[in-house]
Write a protein that holds these residues in place. Structure first.
Motif, PDB file in Angstrom:
ATOM      1  N   HIS A  23       0.954  -1.216   0.236  1.00  0.00           N
ATOM      2  CA  HIS A  23       0.223  -0.121   0.096  1.00  0.00           C
ATOM      3  C   HIS A  23       0.664   1.208   0.024  1.00  0.00           C
ATOM      4  N   GLY A  24       0.388   2.306  -0.434  1.00  0.00           N
ATOM      5  CA  GLY A  24       1.015   3.601  -0.493  1.00  0.00           C
ATOM      6  C   GLY A  24       1.948   3.939  -1.296  1.00  0.00           C
ATOM      7  N   LEU A  25       2.674   2.933  -1.963  1.00  0.00           N
ATOM      8  CA  LEU A  25       3.950   3.329  -2.811  1.00  0.00           C
ATOM      9  C   LEU A  25       3.253   3.460  -4.194  1.00  0.00           C
ATOM     10  N   PHE A  26       2.630   4.589  -4.581  1.00  0.00           N
ATOM     11  CA  PHE A  26       2.107   4.482  -5.785  1.00  0.00           C
ATOM     12  C   PHE A  26       3.072   5.047  -7.050  1.00  0.00           C
ATOM     13  N   MET A  27       2.771   4.452  -8.083  1.00  0.00           N
ATOM     14  CA  MET A  27       3.655   4.652  -9.458  1.00  0.00           C
ATOM     15  C   MET A  27       3.651   6.069  -9.822  1.00  0.00           C
ATOM     16  N   CYS A  28       4.865   6.455 -10.203  1.00  0.00           N
ATOM     17  CA  CYS A  28       5.009   7.746 -11.119  1.00  0.00           C
ATOM     18  C   CYS A  28       4.396   7.731 -12.261  1.00  0.00           C
ATOM     19  N   SER A  29       4.076   8.987 -12.995  1.00  0.00           N
ATOM     20  CA  SER A  29       3.538   8.756 -14.350  1.00  0.00           C
ATOM     21  C   SER A  29       4.563   8.312 -15.304  1.00  0.00           C
ATOM     22  N   LYS A  30       5.858   8.661 -15.251  1.00  0.00           N
ATOM     23  CA  LYS A  30       6.730   8.252 -16.265  1.00  0.00           C
ATOM     24  C   LYS A  30       6.859   6.621 -16.272  1.00  0.00           C
ATOM     25  N   LEU A  31       6.963   6.174 -15.102  1.00  0.00           N
ATOM     26  CA  LEU A  31       7.277   4.781 -14.983  1.00  0.00           C
ATOM     27  C   LEU A  31       6.012   4.084 -15.389  1.00  0.00           C
ATOM     28  N   TYR A  32       4.721   4.495 -14.992  1.00  0.00           N
ATOM     29  CA  TYR A  32       3.417   3.877 -15.676  1.00  0.00           C
ATOM     30  C   TYR A  32       3.619   3.772 -17.370  1.00  0.00           C
ATOM     31  N   GLU A  81       6.374  -0.328  -6.978  1.00  0.00           N
ATOM     32  CA  GLU A  81       5.279   0.751  -6.978  1.00  0.00           C
ATOM     33  C   GLU A  81       3.834   0.177  -7.783  1.00  0.00           C
ATOM     34  N   VAL A  82       2.890   0.865  -7.082  1.00  0.00           N
ATOM     35  CA  VAL A  82       1.564   0.152  -7.765  1.00  0.00           C
ATOM     36  C   VAL A  82       0.677   1.301  -8.148  1.00  0.00           C
ATOM     37  N   THR A  83      -0.367   0.841  -9.121  1.00  0.00           N
ATOM     38  CA  THR A  83      -1.341   1.727  -9.418  1.00  0.00           C
ATOM     39  C   THR A  83      -2.472   1.804  -8.398  1.00  0.00           C
ATOM     40  N   ALA A  84      -3.463   2.668  -8.775  1.00  0.00           N
ATOM     41  CA  ALA A  84      -4.687   2.871  -7.853  1.00  0.00           C
ATOM     42  C   ALA A  84      -5.161   1.735  -7.327  1.00  0.00           C
ATOM     43  N   GLU A  85      -5.188   0.665  -8.589  1.00  0.00           N
ATOM     44  CA  GLU A  85      -5.624  -0.584  -8.383  1.00  0.00           C
ATOM     45  C   GLU A  85      -4.573  -1.774  -7.756  1.00  0.00           C
TER      46      GLU A  85
END
Length: 647
Positions: A23-32, A81-85
């Motif tokens: 939880h909590g380690l959200f993915m940055c846009s560039k990485l996504y 890192e993870v997305t919102a899901e």
């Protein structure tokens, strides 16, 4: 987060295999974006911190440009890192089928293979759902190298929140190549069912993936389960014969499996009516299949008859003629079912087949024959065919002591049932039950009374409009007026005909209006007579106005070809209109109606005629007025033809 018991067991025994993403380690846009597009080199740079996007400042923190696109602290990105899901990089890469990126990520962090998102999907689920066969193969081979053997089965058979394995998802979305890959590497998945009790094979049938079905059925222990106790064959018979053939060659006993309603796949196929599929089932299915009955006692033959699938009925009888004697829970044969639903083609087949003649007068548990049920349902065509065959006994009484003629009294429809059926039954000598004549209740006819009241108002408006138009035409005569105030066409025979026809149109329209107004104001029995007479006057007014229009054109035109064309057009239009009206409202054949009106020469006919007049007094009046309408219409046709020739 709720998981199935089986999944919980796997997570307890093998935490390294089935872990939820952090939880909590959200993915940055560039990485996504880089993961979505499969840019392996950019991903590597982001993860190692060597990319210009994550160039560190002197204090060791990301540059301002990096902080714009990253939520996490630190000089570089992380594989966790993870997305919102809560989908990881590997979930994204697997869903897009980026095989090289999958290999690179697993090389850096093999635990990504077993991480699940908020829907409990592993990367294997994502690639299977998207139909990325190469990615599926890559993930499974990486799992073989990185997951311990005792935990490998749990990894391959992992079920998401809906209870779906990767094979379920590939089959559900019709990805035949992906199903083949999974079956080659993990065939035991074909025996699993999801939380709804549905197998991958059933889902492959629903997605119409013949390739997927072929890949699954080679596995002997594959499950064919579907919802509501159905199997894959129940679904396949509504799809294609190719699927049916594949399933029945694999497991012929599927044809005898029953769903929650005790319906077999043959019930489904017969109700749909595709003869190629019905024949395919009959070819491979056990001999007992056509004799299976559902909860209501209906066989496949009943199902075909209820839906009016005549070719399917004939095919079933050709393969299994003895199935014609199957009775449902009410003691009804397939002929009863067909007669009740008005499927006259099936009734005709029974009449013509000597082996089936015994069904024509068979009675159900209530004593009703096919004729009883057809009359009760108001199926005129079926009644006509049964009576015309000469093999049906119209006097049979059911358990309540009612003949087919007696069942007409339960009808609330005046025209569609009572008139046509009574005339037809009378012509063929049908009888009523013995009854004291003073106990006969006259038919109330509430629906036709309401129809008359509502229609009178509309017809009064029409007749008033016709009278107005015809009256105006008399003062706007064709050819106009001369200086002496008289019509220029005086003496022209077409002009004279116009005046006569216009006068008739005005007179009859006014009379129709008066009678309709009287009928609405009066509540006596004579209001019916005024309504019927007004209908004839209005019809005559419309015909006169139409013919008057032609005579006016003929009087003012000097072009013969135009007069001839108009004459043919009006004649053809009138003929078509009269033909349609006659077919819609005629209670049977002209011969039958005349026999009904003029018959009664034998004692039996006179008795039945009196019986009809007592219970249904409107029937004779209706039949007489239909004949009168035909006579008036044919006179109008002759007038159009004669006027056209004179012009």
């Amino acid at each position: 987060m709720q998981t199935s018991n089986k999944n919980t067991k796997y997570m307890e025994r093998a935490p390294a295999i089935c872990n939820e993403a952090p939880h909590g380690l959200f993915m940055c846009s560039k990485l996504y974006i880089a993961a979505f597009e499969g840019r392996t080199d950019e991903i590597t740079g982001l993860l190692t911190g060597s990319s210009d996007v994550t160039a560190a400042e002197g204090n060791g923190w990301p540059s301002p440009r990096a902080r714009e696109n990253a939520i996490h602290p630190g000089p570089c990105c992380s594989t966790r890192e993870v997305t919102a899901e809560r989908s990881t990089l590997l979930h994204i890469a697997a869903g897009q089928g980026h095989v090289d990126l999958i290999a690179e990520l697993c090389l850096r962090d093999s635990a990504l293979l077993s991480l699940v998102n908020s829907s409990l999907d592993t990367p294997l689920h994502c690639s299977a759902r998207a139909g990325k066969a190469d990615a599926v193969e890559a993930i499974i081979r990486l799992a073989l190298d990185n997951v311990e053997e005792d935990r490998l089965r749990g990894f391959l058979g992992w079920k998401n929140q809906a209870g779906d394995t990767a094979l379920h998802l590939a089959a559900r979305h019709g990805h035949g190549a992906t199903v083949e890959t999974l079956m080659n590497l993990a065939p035991e998945l074909a025996s699993e069912v999801n939380a709804a009790g549905v197998s991958p094979l059933y889902l492959a049938v629903m997605s119409r993936s013949v390739r997927g079905i072929a890949a699954i059925v080679w596995y002997r222990d594959a499950s064919a389960a579907g919802p509501m106790s159905q199997n894959a064959l129940h679904a396949a018979v509504l799809q294609s014969s190719e699927m049916v053939s594949l399933l029945l060659r694999w497991r012929p006993t599927l044809a005898t499996d029953l769903d929650s309603n005790k319906s077999s796949p043959l019930h489904f196929a017969s109700s749909d009516g595709d003869c190629s599929i019905v024949q395919e089932v009959l070819t491979y299915a056990p001999p007992s299949t056509p004799y299976l009955q559902d909860r209501e006692g209906l066989s496949a033959l009943h199902a075909a008859a209820l839906m009016g699938n005549g070719p399917a009925v004939r095919l079933l009888l050709q393969f299994y003629p003895a199935s014609a004697d199957i009775r449902d829970n009410n003691g009804r044969s397939f002929l009863h079912a067909a007669a009740m639903q008005g499927h006259s083609s099936i009734v005709s087949h029974v009449i013509k087949n000597r082996m089936l003649e015994h069904l024509l007068n068979e009675q159900d548990m209530q004593g009703n024959t096919a004729l009883h049920l057809a009359v009760q349902a108001g199926e005129y065509k079926v009644v006509s065919k049964l009576l015309y065959s000469g093999k049906v006994q119209a006097h049979i009484m059911n358990n309540a002591g009612l003949t087919p003629s007696d069942l007409i009294e339960n009808s609330t429809s005046f025209y569609s049932m009572q008139v046509r059926l009574l005339v037809k039954l009378y012509v063929y000598g049908a009888q009523f039950r013995p009854q004291r004549q003073d106990h006969i209740k006259k038919w109330a006819g509430q629906d036709i009374v309401k129809w008359r009241v509502a229609t009178s108002k509309n017809l009064a408006i029409v007749s008033t409009l016709v009278a107005t138009v015809a009256f105006s035409a008399a003062f706007n005569v064709p050819g106009s007026y001369g200086s002496d105030g008289k019509a220029n066409l005086n003496g022209n025979r077409m002009y004279t005909a116009f005046l006569v026809l216009d006068t008739i149109a005005v007179t009859t329209a006014v009379m129709a209006t008066i009678l309709l107004v009287y009928g609405r104001a009066s509540r006596s029995q004579r209001s019916w007579l005024s309504f019927i007479v007004s209908m004839h006057f209005l019809w005559l007014s419309l015909l006169s106005m139409m013919l008057g229009f032609f005579t006016a054109i003929a009087a003012t035109s000097d072009k013969k070809y135009m007069r001839t064309a108009l004459s043919r057009l009006i004649y053809s239009g009138t003929y078509i209109l009269i033909t349609v009206l006659t077919s819609l409202f005629m209670p049977g054949s002209l011969r039958g109606v005349l026999q009904f009106l003029l018959g009664g020469f034998s004692e039996q006919q006179r008795h039945v005629k009196r019986r009809i007049n007592r219970q249904y007094p409107f029937i004779v009046m209706y039949s007489f007025n239909i004949i009168l309408l035909i006579v008036i219409s044919n006179i109008a046709l002759a007038a159009v033809d004669t006027t056209g020739n004179l012009s």
